[in-house]
Design a protein around this motif. Structure first.
Motif, mmCIF file in Angstrom:
data_model
loop_
_atom_site.group_PDB
_atom_site.id
_atom_site.type_symbol
_atom_site.label_atom_id
_atom_site.label_comp_id
_atom_site.label_asym_id
_atom_site.label_seq_id
_atom_site.Cartn_x
_atom_site.Cartn_y
_atom_site.Cartn_z
ATOM 1 N N GLN A 110 81.869 31.375 40.245
ATOM 2 C CA GLN A 110 81.000 30.442 39.550
ATOM 3 C C GLN A 110 79.702 31.145 39.143
ATOM 4 O OE1 GLN A 110 82.051 27.337 38.829
ATOM 5 N NE2 GLN A 110 83.979 27.885 39.837
ATOM 6 N N CYS A 111 78.941 30.476 38.253
ATOM 7 C CA CYS A 111 77.680 31.067 37.800
ATOM 8 C C CYS A 111 76.585 30.906 38.845
ATOM 9 C CB CYS A 111 77.240 30.437 36.484
ATOM 10 S SG CYS A 111 76.985 28.655 36.577
ATOM 11 N N PHE A 112 76.845 30.078 39.857
ATOM 12 C CA PHE A 112 75.861 29.871 40.916
ATOM 13 C C PHE A 112 76.595 29.892 42.250
ATOM 14 C CE2 PHE A 112 72.196 27.414 42.816
ATOM 15 C CZ PHE A 112 71.233 28.358 42.480
ATOM 16 N N GLU A 113 76.404 30.966 43.008
ATOM 17 C CA GLU A 113 77.147 31.147 44.255
ATOM 18 C C GLU A 113 76.383 30.573 45.449
ATOM 19 O OE1 GLU A 113 80.095 32.444 44.813
ATOM 20 O OE2 GLU A 113 80.606 33.289 42.861
ATOM 21 N N GLU A 114 77.138 30.293 46.501
ATOM 22 C CA GLU A 114 76.517 29.800 47.739
ATOM 23 C C GLU A 114 77.164 30.494 48.929
ATOM 24 O OE1 GLU A 114 76.901 25.684 50.020
ATOM 25 O OE2 GLU A 114 75.410 25.564 48.404
ATOM 26 N N ALA A 115 76.326 30.873 49.894
ATOM 27 C CA ALA A 115 76.831 31.470 51.135
ATOM 28 C C ALA A 115 76.024 30.917 52.297
ATOM 29 C CB ALA A 115 76.718 32.988 51.085
ATOM 30 N N GLN A 116 76.635 30.945 53.460
ATOM 31 C CA GLN A 116 75.973 30.392 54.643
ATOM 32 C C GLN A 116 76.200 31.305 55.838
ATOM 33 O OE1 GLN A 116 76.172 26.152 55.183
ATOM 34 N NE2 GLN A 116 76.530 26.363 57.374
ATOM 35 N N VAL A 117 75.150 31.540 56.589
ATOM 36 C CA VAL A 117 75.223 32.373 57.789
ATOM 37 C C VAL A 117 74.452 31.680 58.907
ATOM 38 C CG1 VAL A 117 75.487 34.564 56.561
ATOM 39 C CG2 VAL A 117 73.198 33.682 57.038
ATOM 40 N N THR A 118 74.717 32.088 60.124
ATOM 41 C CA THR A 118 73.993 31.531 61.267
ATOM 42 C C THR A 118 73.539 32.646 62.195
ATOM 43 O OG1 THR A 118 75.992 31.267 62.577
ATOM 44 C CG2 THR A 118 75.317 29.378 61.239
ATOM 45 N N ASN A 213 70.757 28.514 64.304
ATOM 46 C CA ASN A 213 69.973 28.391 63.073
ATOM 47 C C ASN A 213 70.874 28.725 61.898
ATOM 48 O OD1 ASN A 213 66.913 28.065 63.843
ATOM 49 N ND2 ASN A 213 67.784 29.513 65.314
ATOM 50 N N THR A 214 70.795 27.913 60.856
ATOM 51 C CA THR A 214 71.665 28.052 59.693
ATOM 52 C C THR A 214 70.850 28.419 58.456
ATOM 53 O OG1 THR A 214 73.137 26.366 60.606
ATOM 54 C CG2 THR A 214 73.403 26.902 58.276
ATOM 55 N N ILE A 215 71.308 29.419 57.726
ATOM 56 C CA ILE A 215 70.677 29.818 56.461
ATOM 57 C C ILE A 215 71.697 29.632 55.346
ATOM 58 C CG2 ILE A 215 69.609 31.700 55.158
ATOM 59 C CD1 ILE A 215 68.793 32.970 57.793
ATOM 60 N N VAL A 216 71.333 28.833 54.342
ATOM 61 C CA VAL A 216 72.172 28.623 53.162
ATOM 62 C C VAL A 216 71.482 29.305 51.983
ATOM 63 C CG1 VAL A 216 73.199 26.950 51.585
ATOM 64 C CG2 VAL A 216 73.061 26.442 54.033
ATOM 65 N N VAL A 217 72.231 30.157 51.294
ATOM 66 C CA VAL A 217 71.687 30.948 50.196
ATOM 67 C C VAL A 217 72.425 30.608 48.905
ATOM 68 C CG1 VAL A 217 71.250 33.279 49.332
ATOM 69 C CG2 VAL A 217 71.108 32.821 51.779
ATOM 70 N N ASN A 218 71.671 30.317 47.849
ATOM 71 C CA ASN A 218 72.232 30.142 46.510
ATOM 72 C C ASN A 218 71.631 31.195 45.589
ATOM 73 O OD1 ASN A 218 72.016 27.023 47.607
ATOM 74 N ND2 ASN A 218 73.882 27.413 46.458
ATOM 75 N N TRP A 219 72.468 31.802 44.762
ATOM 76 C CA TRP A 219 71.980 32.841 43.842
ATOM 77 C C TRP A 219 72.932 32.976 42.670
ATOM 78 C CZ3 TRP A 219 75.495 33.775 47.486
ATOM 79 C CH2 TRP A 219 76.472 34.743 47.268
ATOM 80 N N SER A 220 72.477 33.659 41.627
ATOM 81 C CA SER A 220 73.323 33.930 40.463
ATOM 82 C C SER A 220 73.919 35.326 40.595
ATOM 83 C CB SER A 220 72.512 33.842 39.165
ATOM 84 O OG SER A 220 72.058 32.524 38.956
ATOM 85 N N PRO A 221 75.235 35.457 40.630
ATOM 86 C CA PRO A 221 75.848 36.787 40.770
ATOM 87 C C PRO A 221 75.693 37.607 39.489
ATOM 88 C CG PRO A 221 77.535 35.127 40.420
ATOM 89 C CD PRO A 221 76.236 34.382 40.547
ATOM 90 N N GLU A 222 75.732 38.922 39.648
ATOM 91 C CA GLU A 222 75.643 39.842 38.516
ATOM 92 C C GLU A 222 76.863 40.755 38.526
ATOM 93 O OE1 GLU A 222 71.243 41.134 37.646
ATOM 94 O OE2 GLU A 222 71.548 41.103 39.807
#
Length: 435
Positions: A110-118, A213-222
């Motif tokens: 997708q044009c806008f990715e999401e990932a999650q880490v703890t 603790n949870t970190i959710v990251v959204n970004w545009s892939p290149e």
């Protein structure tokens, strides 16, 4: 463990023990703690472990909590913990690695990715954070020991500097994390970028050793480029602390600078003019004040020093680590305190400029007069004319020809071909300054 329980877990525990399950959370928690104080026996402790065990795996493994994990079942698994090394930051001492560098690779196209880490804090790490609260008066953060989030390019060829993915949004435990603002664009149409720096997420972290603790990251892939994120437990240092570490590293032997002086004043057979002396200012080019802790980078080829305290304070506010004399990189780990200049500053307190000779010896120059603008009268003596040397003439400013008082200094080791010819000097006494 019981302190981390939510209302359903507390009710289940009290119901198991045959106690009243009604009441607010703090009342339920008080009843549960009374059970523990009374002993409770192995059956009660087994129930506590069961409730805790059911809760933690559900938090870790639920697909709704980890949308980034869905890609692992597909043909292209999400790479985690690549062999990425982050550059060391002078103003932070790393205590622990809370989350190893983890790749943010495109997973769903997708044009806008999401990932999650703890990540989780151990009791000792938690204690380090809590014990550091407000120990730095006037600091921007409440804690000297911080949880630090860092992004970089997913490259393994060398240690990476901080680099943010485009269109980045970060949530820590459900709350939007403030990121550094965008830098002004350098080129027309260039995509704006954020400054290269870490992110302090301590205010958003759950300061508990039992809650993830949870970190959710959204970004545009290149295309052809992936990023990495990592989390560290660090201690923030001040400019004063770095100055103390620099002093503890030791002072460079004065013979190093004497050898550099002799090298610069060695006669060049290809040169028509032999340089027999070299003037150097005792003023810091940063603050225009007398040097206190003379230093420069070991990679610099000039003798001129700058003040270590001022340099560190400047980089504490805006880290550039660029030499103010030659504009080349002068990182903290390359700085040295010059022993020769330290000796000169201690023995010569009434002048702001010195002159070196071929054998490495030096002599003080007469103190500067107030604000020399132009030679308005012919009352200047030869010695006074030689004092018309501004501290800012060292390095790049020596090549400027716009000064109202123009003195040819044949001792400078650079920019000599850019000076105006002697016939254009406006001050008739300027030639007295020649060695």
């Amino acid at each position: 463990t019981v302190l981390s329980f939510r209302v359903p877990e507390l009710q289940a525990l009290l119901g198991f023990a045959g106690r009243n399950k009604s009441g607010r959370k703090h009342e339920l928690l008080s009843k549960a703690l009374q059970l523990l104080k009374a002993g409770g026996g192995p059956a009660l402790h087994g129930k506590i472990k069961e409730l805790y065990g059911r809760r933690i795996p559900r938090k870790i493994l639920t697909p709704a909590d980890f949308p980034a994990l869905r890609g692992r079942a597909g043909p292209a698994p999400l790479p985690v913990r690549p062999d990425v090394k982050m550059k060391r930051l002078p103003f932070y001492d790393v205590y622990d690695e809370l989350l190893k560098p983890t790749a943010l690779a495109p997973a769903n196209g997708q044009c806008f990715e999401e990932a999650q880490v703890t990540f989780a804090l151990r009791p000792q790490q938690l204690q380090q954070i809590l014990a550091s609260r407000d120990i730095l008066p006037g600091a921007k953060c409440d804690y000297a020991v911080q949880v630090q989030l860092r992004f970089c390019l997913c490259e393994t060829s060398c240690p990476q500097k901080d680099y943010f993915p485009p269109n980045l949004f970060v949530k820590v435990n459900g709350k939007l994390c403030p990121l550094p603002g965008y830098l002004p664009p350098t080129k027309n149409g260039a995509e704006p970028k954020r400054p290269s720096c870490p992110v302090n997420i301590t205010p958003l972290v759950r300061l508990s050793a039992t809650v993830l603790n949870t970190i959710v990251v959204n970004w545009s892939p290149e295309l052809g480029r992936s990023y990495s994120l990592s989390v560290y437990l660090v201690k923030q240092l001040t400019a004063a602390a770095l100055l103390q570490k620099l002093r503890a590293k030791g002072i460079r032997n004065p013979d190093h600078s004497r050898a550099l002086i002799k090298e610069k004043l060695t006669a060049d057979p290809d040169s028509e003019i032999a340089t027999t002396s070299l003037r150097v200012s005792l003023m810091c080019p940063l603050g225009k004040v007398r040097l206190m802790v003379p230093c420069r980078a070991i990679t610099c080829t000039h003798l001129q020093c700058f003040d270590a305290a001022l340099y560190l304070q400047m980089n504490e506010k805006k880290p550039k680590w660029t030499c103010p004399v030659c504009d080349k990189k002068a990182p903290y780990n390359k700085l040295i305190i010059d022993g020769l200049f330290l000796e000169i500053l201690n023995s010569c307190t009434d002048c702001d400029e010195i002159q070196f000779t071929e054998d490495g010896s030096w002599c003080p120059m007469k103190p500067k007069k107030e604000n020399q603008e132009v030679c308005q009268t012919s009352a200047f003596s030869g010695i006074e004319a030689s004092a018309l040397y501004s501290a800012s003439c060292e390095g790049k400013s020596s090549s400027e020809g716009s000064s109202k008082v123009e003195v040819i200094d044949l001792t400078l080791d650079s920019s000599s071909d850019e000076e105006e010819p002697p016939a254009q000097q406006r001050c008739p006494m300027a030639n007295a300054a020649l060695p």
